[in-house]
Design an enzyme around this catalytic site. Structure first.
Site, short mmCIF file in Angstrom:
data_model
loop_
_atom_site.label_atom_id
_atom_site.label_comp_id
_atom_site.label_asym_id
_atom_site.label_seq_id
_atom_site.Cartn_x
_atom_site.Cartn_y
_atom_site.Cartn_z
N VAL A 24 0.83 -1.21 0.00
CA VAL A 24 0.00 0.00 0.00
C VAL A 24 0.86 1.26 0.00
CG1 VAL A 24 -1.72 1.33 1.29
CG2 VAL A 24 -1.93 -1.17 1.13
N ASP A 42 10.12 3.44 6.79
CA ASP A 42 9.82 2.08 7.23
C ASP A 42 10.83 1.68 8.28
OD1 ASP A 42 8.05 -0.36 5.62
OD2 ASP A 42 9.48 -0.96 7.17
N ARG A 47 14.27 -3.25 3.85
CA ARG A 47 13.32 -2.69 2.89
C ARG A 47 13.81 -1.31 2.41
NH1 ARG A 47 9.83 -3.44 -1.16
NH2 ARG A 47 7.89 -2.27 -0.98
N THR A 93 -2.69 -4.17 9.34
CA THR A 93 -3.64 -4.39 10.43
C THR A 93 -4.10 -5.84 10.35
OG1 THR A 93 -5.29 -3.36 8.97
CG2 THR A 93 -4.50 -2.05 10.82
N THR A 128 -6.72 -0.59 7.19
CA THR A 128 -8.10 -1.03 7.41
C THR A 128 -8.35 -1.27 8.89
OG1 THR A 128 -8.11 -2.13 5.26
CG2 THR A 128 -9.81 -2.79 6.83
N CYS A 268 -6.68 -8.70 3.06
CA CYS A 268 -7.95 -7.96 3.13
C CYS A 268 -9.16 -8.86 3.34
CB CYS A 268 -8.16 -7.13 1.86
SG CYS A 268 -7.08 -5.69 1.74
N ARG A 339 0.89 -13.18 2.40
CA ARG A 339 0.23 -12.83 3.66
C ARG A 339 -1.12 -13.55 3.79
NH1 ARG A 339 -0.02 -6.48 3.20
NH2 ARG A 339 -0.41 -7.12 1.04
#
Length: 432
Positions: A24, A42, A47, A93, A128, A268, A339
């Site tokens: 995202v 981050d 990363r 999240t 989210t 999600c 994920r």
């Protein structure tokens, strides 16, 4: 205060920080970095190092696009955040092992921002959450750490992410963005900020809670639709009817929704409904329909294994110590995102039977898989080795390989089960 931010947005001097550079955050940082001074932050030093080299292991942003963001820099140093006036939080999240919302990354990000935020700043959350989380769980942490007062010294917004990993057609700029703010003036500023990069336009919600609720029901609706199709697949299997043929026939009606059965994972759809059910139960309502859909979708891995085992036994293949090949590990096709993948349910179930399981997925990072799930995917299937092959993810590589190549990996009486209906029905032993 907001007038000053708007003025700096207009003249291109507004400095933005994007907190969290995953699927995202990175596309968002890149788009803003094409127009405004943008800091991609981050806590993962690896990363930051790879992005600084112009590489993106998520494959969401091409190297050429990274280079095009001429105003974008990267850092894992908290002190670099002090120069920013707008902070956009895009941390994960997830849910815990009890399927309860885990706000730990969001809490830590909010506490961190409380240490560096300056008066007049705006904090925008994209992660989210359930309705109310931004103002009830996050903002008080910023107030406590900073000593600043909400909607007096600093402000907030919420603009839910709509990133679809691996989708090269629906991108950040081409998906309409929902926006909101903690005051009418802030809401207008947040909306204008996103309109500066989102060509598809924006939808300004009336409140942060409305925007939070809108996001969480987007994926809950998809979850329930897939759960319905999964339950239909269970029914049609008992009736001896091919589910895909039924869906294709029903799909000839203009308003029939084109969902397919399968494993429901990812960051999600397999997670967000639990945020809504958690809040619903907190206010005294038991969300029966949503939880029923979740139970069906979470059970599909077990169902797939039961179907494969039945077919193995019919061919007199002993399940214990059998060699099983699973094609695909990611939660969806043509992306490296593992994920919350539900393919691991199939792996675990077969291991309980005492089978030897190999997972082959050309998209995944073996080290990441070992870290997350405790096993390493194989580099290449061995010819003639497997008693059962399960096509779990519809990667283009498997589509291109075709049934003949896939069949060569199995023994003579190998069971081939196609979860994704990628192969012709008459060429496999079963499909979902």
């Amino acid at each position: 205060m907001i007038d000053s931010l708007t003025s700096r947005l207009d003249n291109g001097s507004l400095k933005i920080a994007v907190i969290g550079l995953g699927y995202v955050g990175l596309p968002l940082a890149v788009e803003f970095g094409k127009r405004l001074p943008t800091l991609g932050f981050d806590i993962n030093r690896h990363r930051i190092a790879e992005l600084s080299r112009g590489e993106d292991s998520t494959l969401e942003v091409e190297p050429e696009e990274l280079k095009s963001a001429g105003h974008l820099s990267f850092s894992d140093d908290i002190e670099t955040l002090r120069a920013c006036s707008v902070f956009i939080v895009t941390v994960p999240t997830p849910i815990d092992r009890h399927k309860r919302p885990d706000l730990t990354p969001l809490i830590k990000a909010s506490q961190m921002l409380g240490k560096v935020i300056q008066p007049g700043a705006v904090v925008i959350y994209e992660s989210t959450v359930y309705p109310g989380a931004t103002e009830e769980d996050c903002i008080p942490l910023i107030e406590k750490e900073s000593g600043l007062k909400y909607n007096v010294d600093f402000f907030a917004g919420y603009s839910p992410e709509r990133i679809n990993p691996g989708d090269k057609q629906h991108r950040l700029t081409t998906i309409k963005k929902v926006t909101s703010g903690s005051t009418p003036e802030v809401a207008q500023f947040v909306d204008k900020l996103y309109r500066s990069i989102v060509t598809a336009g924006t939808h300004l919600a009336t409140s942060i809670r409305v925007a939070e609720a809108a996001k969480v029901i987007e994926n809950t609706q998809r979850d329930l639709n897939i759960a319905l199709i999964n339950e239909l697949a269970l029914i049609f299997n008992r009736l001896g009817i091919d589910t895909l043929e039924v869906l294709e026939a029903a799909g000839t009606k203009w308003n029939f929704l084109p969902f397919r059965p399968g494993l429901v994972g990812g960051h999600c759809i397999g997670v967000d409904p639990y945020y809504l059910t958690h809040k619903a139960q907190e206010v005294g309502h038991t969300p029966e329909v949503i939880l029923a859909g979740r139970r069906i979708n979470d059970s599909m891995g077990h169902y797939v294994v039961s179907q494969v085992v039945k077919r193995m036994l019919k061919k007199r293949i002993h399940v214990e110590d059998a060699n099983v090949l699973i094609l695909g590990l990611t939660f969806k096709e043509n992306c490296p995102d593992i994920r919350n993948t539900r393919v691991v349910d199939i792996v675990a179930e077969f291991k309980e039977y005492g089978a030897n399981v190999d997972v082959y997925d050309p998209w995944v990072n073996p080290a990441e898989t070992e870290h997350e799930y405790g096993f390493t995917p194989i580099a290449q299937p061995a010819p003639g080795k497997y008693d059962a092959i399960i096509l779990a993810v519809a990667h283009q590589q498997f589509r291109d390989a075709g049934i003949e190549t896939i069949r060569q990996w199995g023994r003579r009486d190998c069971v081939i089960y196609d979860i994704k209906s990628l192969l012709p029905r008459d060429q496999v032993d079963g499909r979902l």
